[in-house]
Design a protein around this motif. Structure first.
Motif, PDB file in Angstrom:
ATOM      1  N   LEU A  41      34.263  49.437  34.980  1.00 61.93           N
ATOM      2  CA  LEU A  41      34.120  50.183  36.224  1.00 61.93           C
ATOM      3  C   LEU A  41      32.717  49.997  36.815  1.00 61.93           C
ATOM      4  O   LEU A  41      32.551  49.740  38.005  1.00 61.93           O
ATOM      5  N   LEU A  42      31.692  50.080  35.953  1.00 61.20           N
ATOM      6  CA  LEU A  42      30.306  49.916  36.408  1.00 61.20           C
ATOM      7  C   LEU A  42      30.084  48.523  36.974  1.00 61.20           C
ATOM      8  O   LEU A  42      29.480  48.349  38.033  1.00 61.20           O
ATOM      9  N   LEU A  43      30.597  47.513  36.243  1.00 60.32           N
ATOM     10  CA  LEU A  43      30.406  46.130  36.701  1.00 60.32           C
ATOM     11  C   LEU A  43      31.115  45.911  38.028  1.00 60.32           C
ATOM     12  O   LEU A  43      30.588  45.237  38.916  1.00 60.32           O
ATOM     13  N   SER A  44      32.323  46.495  38.182  1.00 62.31           N
ATOM     14  CA  SER A  44      33.005  46.269  39.456  1.00 62.31           C
ATOM     15  C   SER A  44      32.260  46.976  40.582  1.00 62.31           C
ATOM     16  O   SER A  44      32.259  46.499  41.714  1.00 62.31           O
ATOM     17  N   MET A  45      31.595  48.101  40.274  1.00 60.01           N
ATOM     18  CA  MET A  45      30.791  48.752  41.313  1.00 60.01           C
ATOM     19  C   MET A  45      29.609  47.878  41.719  1.00 60.01           C
ATOM     20  O   MET A  45      29.308  47.741  42.907  1.00 60.01           O
ATOM     21  N   SER A  46      28.949  47.259  40.738  1.00 58.00           N
ATOM     22  CA  SER A  46      27.856  46.345  41.096  1.00 58.00           C
ATOM     23  C   SER A  46      28.399  45.183  41.904  1.00 58.00           C
ATOM     24  O   SER A  46      27.759  44.713  42.845  1.00 58.00           O
ATOM     25  N   GLY A  47      29.594  44.723  41.523  1.00 57.26           N
ATOM     26  CA  GLY A  47      30.225  43.627  42.264  1.00 57.26           C
ATOM     27  C   GLY A  47      30.439  44.015  43.714  1.00 57.26           C
ATOM     28  O   GLY A  47      30.141  43.250  44.630  1.00 57.26           O
ATOM     29  N   ILE A  48      30.934  45.236  43.926  1.00 60.66           N
ATOM     30  CA  ILE A  48      31.149  45.715  45.294  1.00 60.66           C
ATOM     31  C   ILE A  48      29.818  45.752  46.040  1.00 60.66           C
ATOM     32  O   ILE A  48      29.732  45.366  47.208  1.00 60.66           O
ATOM     33  N   ALA A  49      28.762  46.199  45.338  1.00 56.72           N
ATOM     34  CA  ALA A  49      27.443  46.267  45.974  1.00 56.72           C
ATOM     35  C   ALA A  49      27.018  44.890  46.454  1.00 56.72           C
ATOM     36  O   ALA A  49      26.556  44.717  47.587  1.00 56.72           O
ATOM     37  N   ILE A  50      27.177  43.883  45.587  1.00 57.72           N
ATOM     38  CA  ILE A  50      26.767  42.527  45.958  1.00 57.72           C
ATOM     39  C   ILE A  50      27.606  42.022  47.122  1.00 57.72           C
ATOM     40  O   ILE A  50      27.088  41.445  48.087  1.00 57.72           O
ATOM     41  N   TRP A  51      28.911  42.305  47.067  1.00 57.30           N
ATOM     42  CA  TRP A  51      29.809  41.842  48.120  1.00 57.30           C
ATOM     43  C   TRP A  51      29.431  42.467  49.459  1.00 57.30           C
ATOM     44  O   TRP A  51      29.316  41.780  50.475  1.00 57.30           O
ATOM     45  N   LEU A  52      29.204  43.794  49.458  1.00 52.21           N
ATOM     46  CA  LEU A  52      28.831  44.488  50.695  1.00 52.21           C
ATOM     47  C   LEU A  52      27.537  43.932  51.253  1.00 52.21           C
ATOM     48  O   LEU A  52      27.390  43.701  52.451  1.00 52.21           O
ATOM     49  N   ARG A  53      26.577  43.699  50.354  1.00 53.91           N
ATOM     50  CA  ARG A  53      25.279  43.184  50.768  1.00 53.91           C
ATOM     51  C   ARG A  53      25.432  41.857  51.492  1.00 53.91           C
ATOM     52  O   ARG A  53      24.890  41.633  52.558  1.00 53.91           O
ATOM     53  N   GLN A  54      26.231  40.970  50.867  1.00 59.06           N
ATOM     54  CA  GLN A  54      26.393  39.646  51.475  1.00 59.06           C
ATOM     55  C   GLN A  54      27.125  39.742  52.804  1.00 59.06           C
ATOM     56  O   GLN A  54      26.819  39.036  53.746  1.00 59.06           O
ATOM     57  N   ARG A  55      28.111  40.640  52.874  1.00 58.28           N
ATOM     58  CA  ARG A  55      28.862  40.812  54.111  1.00 58.28           C
ATOM     59  C   ARG A  55      27.947  41.241  55.241  1.00 58.28           C
ATOM     60  O   ARG A  55      28.000  40.721  56.344  1.00 58.28           O
ATOM     61  N   PHE A  56      27.071  42.225  54.945  1.00 59.94           N
ATOM     62  CA  PHE A  56      26.182  42.723  55.984  1.00 59.94           C
ATOM     63  C   PHE A  56      25.130  41.687  56.337  1.00 59.94           C
ATOM     64  O   PHE A  56      24.715  41.581  57.476  1.00 59.94           O
ATOM     65  N   GLU A  57      24.677  40.927  55.336  1.00 64.13           N
ATOM     66  CA  GLU A  57      23.645  39.954  55.645  1.00 64.13           C
ATOM     67  C   GLU A  57      24.198  38.777  56.412  1.00 64.13           C
ATOM     68  O   GLU A  57      23.506  38.162  57.203  1.00 64.13           O
ATOM     69  N   ALA A  58      25.474  38.461  56.194  1.00 60.45           N
ATOM     70  CA  ALA A  58      26.092  37.362  56.927  1.00 60.45           C
ATOM     71  C   ALA A  58      26.156  37.686  58.413  1.00 60.45           C
ATOM     72  O   ALA A  58      26.174  36.803  59.252  1.00 60.45           O
ATOM     73  N   ARG A  59      26.185  38.993  58.741  1.00 61.13           N
ATOM     74  CA  ARG A  59      26.304  39.378  60.154  1.00 61.13           C
ATOM     75  C   ARG A  59      25.003  39.207  60.912  1.00 61.13           C
ATOM     76  O   ARG A  59      24.982  39.286  62.123  1.00 61.13           O
ATOM     77  N   ARG A  60      23.909  39.040  60.169  1.00 63.53           N
ATOM     78  CA  ARG A  60      22.623  38.947  60.875  1.00 63.53           C
ATOM     79  C   ARG A  60      22.534  37.697  61.716  1.00 63.53           C
ATOM     80  O   ARG A  60      22.974  36.659  61.299  1.00 63.53           O
TER      81      ARG A  60
END
Lengths: 398, 253
Positions: free
Chosen positions: A379-398
């Protein structure tokens, strides 16, 4: 030439210092990696057994026992005991898990043919037999395993009931779903409260608050709050939510509120840092085309700060997910035999469940504890995974 | 006097106890380009930022005197800052496009002010602004690309297009070319020539050749005071003040 020799010696010294430092750093990295590998390795080996159950194939003739599908617990249990004694001797019934009659009842409901002609059914083995079959158990259980193996009645399978069931006194029947659901409900409350309040507080402190003694005081207080031991938040939750507001004891609602108190300062600090990192030129640009300060914040500052805010939030939530102490204070350590249906039902959470199981005397709980730890880590690892995914998604929008 | 677009009367600006601008008065008419020159720290950028109240964001800044835009007091309580900045646009020293698409960069101003009723209107406003900023031909095929992917000069023209899109009356430019190479600078200067007459333009610059090339009138600031303000040709060929002469000949500042 005279000055060259000491210079060369000094240069050698500096290069040696450089090498020493790099070696020391490398050693530190290797050591910490070693710990992680050791931890994950032992957990995987121990925990993997927790997901496997030992099954006993029991030949049974229900027609001879005169059973019908609508019979109660006593008749089913008697039928199983009878069949087990006939098949495996006097100690036969003790080889089967306590709730076996429910398996038989379900099997009969699914396949009524069992009632009219002899057949066989796979039942979970009792905890001592399960332990003895996987590694070493008590002499009596080892003897039972030897007998069952000789009869060809032992088999293994994945214990799906572990992922879908609730806590039980018998380790063979204990499941993780109630604690997992409790954790998810608690975290939902935490997220819904701590995220908006934390982000708004960070925005206010960064964009609106004047710089004076009051805001300095608030800043210091928030930083201190993030460092307060979690059990103290538990006491606060106990006093405020249970004592004053009389909210239901042991409920995910109260657990979530308590953990939100703990997570909020983390989100505020991460949010302020992320907001501060947004270049002032973007604010100027938006103001200069006539945006109001609120439009500047929500149209420009917040989207740019979002990756940082989300990373902080997920780290805060991950800490909340692993938290045990404050939840013990508000009574989330009860024995929960059914998964909570809502935010006000009694519940427990994964780390508390792990703590409770690790305290059990029955050896069968050792591997259940490890298996629960694996669920928590996944569960913890998948939460970190979500964090990384969200980060990349938001950074791709820049 | 009467046809002054912007008019400053005895304006002083303080940062805390420090006086950054000391008793400056000047009129800027609607169809000219005015250049502000002067050594670093002389207050020319500060004065520029008081014209559309960008100094409001600086916590301890204080303005005395009056600034009139078409006769309306810019610092009066009745003046809406949002409307003021729509009427007095600004381009900054460092190109600062939003981290959004080229289209969104230009469309942001018109959309918050509600200038476009339909998508078609907005498309027209964006195209018009980009054309006037001389950027349309370079970006028309990639309006969805991020504004930050453009080159420095293109980014600055995008910022000019963004300012033009809300149809301002005055455009303030704070050293718009100081981060650009000579070719990009020449492009911006051409653009200023093209925009002249449509908007009153005030440009702060450290480059005296640039001031001479683009402006009709030039103001020389020193130590927070307006030393000399007159026709650009006079300032550069025949300055009245000794200090102006020293500065433009490079002996000082």
């Amino acid at each position: 030439m005279n000055s060259a020799a000491p210079l060369a010696a000094r240069r050698r010294q500096r290069n040696a210092a450089e090498r020493r430092f790099r070696l020391a750093a490398l050693a530190a990295v290797c050591l910490s990696l070693g710990f992680v590998v050791f931890l994950l390795g032992t957990m995987a080996v121990e925990g993997a057994r927790g997901f496997v159950e030992t099954r006993v194939t029991l030949p049974i003739d229900l027609k001879a026992a005169g059973l019908t599908a609508t019979d109660g617990e006593a008749r089913f249990a008697a039928a199983i005991d009878d069949a087990a004694t006939r098949a495996f001797g006097r100690n036969g019934p003790a080889c089967l898990a306590e709730g076996s009659w429910m398996h038989l009842r379900d099997a009969v409901r699914q396949d009524p043919a069992l009632l009219v002609r002899p057949g066989s059914i796979e039942l979970p083995a009792s905890s001592p037999v399960d332990v003895a079959a996987k590694h070493d158990g008590t002499p009596a259980a080892e003897a039972a395993v030897a007998r069952l193996t000789a009869a060809g009645a032992l088999s293994r399978g994945i214990d799906w009931a572990f992922l879908t069931g609730a806590d039980a006194t018998d380790p063979v029947r204990a499941g993780i779903w109630s604690a997992l659901k409790g954790s998810l409900l608690t975290l939902t409350v935490t997220l819904l409260l701590a995220f908006p309040i934390g982000v708004l507080a960070a925005l206010y402190l960064e964009e609106y608050a004047p710089r004076n003694r009051w805001t300095d005081f608030i800043e210091v207080s928030i930083n201190n709050l993030a460092a307060v031991p979690s059990i103290i938040f538990g006491l606060l939750g106990l006093a405020v939510f249970l004592g004053t507001l009389h909210l239901p004891r042991s409920a995910p609602l109260v657990g979530g509120l308590t953990l939100a108190l703990m997570t909020m300062p983390v989100i505020v600090i991460a949010g302020r840092n992320a907001i501060r990192a947004v270049p002032p030129s973007i604010r100027d640009a938006a103001l200069a085309v006539g945006a109001t300060p609120v439009q500047v914040m929500f149209d420009h500052v917040l989207p740019l700060a979002m990756p940082g805010i989300l990373t902080g939030t997920i780290l805060g939530l991950a800490r909340a997910l692993g938290e045990t102490a404050p939840l013990l204070m508000i009574g989330m350590r009860a024995f929960i035999a059914a998964a909570p249906r809502g935010f006000t039902d009694p519940a427990t959470v994964l780390p508390v469940q792990i703590f409770l199981w690790s305290d059990q005397i029955d050896r069968g709980f050792v591997e259940k504890t490890s298996a629960a730890i694996i669920v928590l880590l996944v569960l913890l690892l998948s939460m970190s995974g979500i964090a990384i995914w969200l980060r990349q998604r938001f950074e791709a929008r820049r | 006097m009467t046809d002054a677009k912007l008019s400053a009367r005895n304006v002083s600006v303080f940062y805390g106890a420090t006086r950054a601008i000391d008793d400056v008065s000047m009129d800027i008419t609607r169809d000219e380009v005015v250049a502000f020159i002067g050594p670093s720290g002389c207050g020319k950028s500060t004065f520029l930022r008081t014209l559309n109240r960008m100094n409001d964001t600086v916590a301890n800044a204080r303005v005395e005197g009056t600034i009139l835009l078409d006769g309306e007091d810019v610092y009066a309580p009745a003046m809406d800052v949002v409307e003021l900045r729509a009427r007095v646009g600004m381009v900054f020293q460092k190109p600062n496009p939003f981290a959004k698409s080229i289209y969104a960069n230009v469309a942001y101003g018109p959309s918050i002010h509600g200038l476009a009723r339909h998508r078609d209107d907005m498309d027209r406003i964006v195209e018009d602004a980009l054309r006037r900023a001389g950027l349309w031909d370079e970006v028309k095929d990639r309006l969805d690309a991020s504004g930050t992917t453009l080159s420095g000069g293109q980014q600055q023209r995008l910022c000019i297009a963004r300012a033009i899109a809300v149809d301002p009356e005055v455009i303030l430019m704070d050293e718009p070319c100081s981060a650009l190479d000579p070719i990009a600078t020449a492009r911006i200067e051409e653009l200023i020539h093209e925009l002249r007459g449509r908007y009153a333009i005030v440009i702060v610059t450290h480059n005296m050749q640039q001031a001479a090339r683009v402006s009709q009138r030039t103001a020389f600031f020193n130590l927070g005071r307006l030393v000399e303000f007159g026709a650009t040709s006079d300032i550069f060929t025949n300055p009245v003040e000794e200090r102006t002469k020293d500065y433009i000949t490079g002996r000082y500042g």
